[in-house]
Scaffold this active site. Sequence first.
Site, short mmCIF file in Angstrom:
data_model
loop_
_atom_site.label_atom_id
_atom_site.label_comp_id
_atom_site.label_asym_id
_atom_site.label_seq_id
_atom_site.Cartn_x
_atom_site.Cartn_y
_atom_site.Cartn_z
CB SER A 112 23.48 51.06 108.38
OG SER A 112 22.17 50.96 109.44
CE1 TYR B 130 20.30 47.54 105.20
CE2 TYR B 130 20.01 47.98 107.69
CZ TYR B 130 20.30 48.24 106.40
OH TYR B 130 20.39 49.45 106.07
#
Length: 263
Positions: free
Chosen positions: A143, A156
């Site tokens: 990501s 995250y």
Amino acid sequence: MMSLSDNPIIVITGASSGVGKETALLFARSGAITVLLARNRERLKSVAAAIEQRGGRSAASTVDINDAGQVASVFGKIIARFGKIDVLVNCAGFGMFERVDEMDLETVRKMFGVNIVGLIACTKAVLPQMIRQHSGQIVNIASIAGKIATTRSAVYSATKHAVIGFSDGLRLDLKNSGVTVTVVNPGPIRTPFFKTADPDGHYAASVERFMMDPTFVAAKVVRAVRTKKREINLPWYMGACSRLYQLCPRLVEHLGGRWMDLK
């Protein structure tokens, strides 16, 4: 789409929805035999049926990649059935947007367990066979959050930063082995991911106009396999921001403060 040669065996984790599902559909259209892995049996059956209705070939197995025993068993059965795995797309993962002081440690452990330990377990399961055949490709879906952390995403972002670091180190480990490593760093994608990460919908609503369609990201993944691309940052302008952030983090945090606080 240009066909993939020799009907490669492509294993995709997190294949029941989102980018994993769309990637499986595109690979199947290209002539690959897709092996679908996820926890939800009914959704997997639906994706497999969609592939077969379009004339493609697939197989599906349920697996919790946070369970090392399940991972070893499922991948062993895949290799026994097909004789090889040509490409592994590590797409399974989840996020939860909470401040570190608000997040319980069990959620932290689960996020690392799925997003990085499970990814490593799947990778280890295919590497011996890929190294023996002197060919193969590992595609890790990380990501942009692994390059630019924002508020309420420290954990995250840490998991995705770990995926990027693992991919870079793995690439060096596999030098001259014939096995290549690709890491894909997308920004927000219009998928069920946000149902868990952002249950009140505040962040998703704020970034709706910037969200990418999962079919767009899937097409980039398929192309990366064809070209053996080292790394992809999506969309391009977020990739540019991540490079600037590496050079001038304080400047980016100052200028982009409003966007980094959307969560």
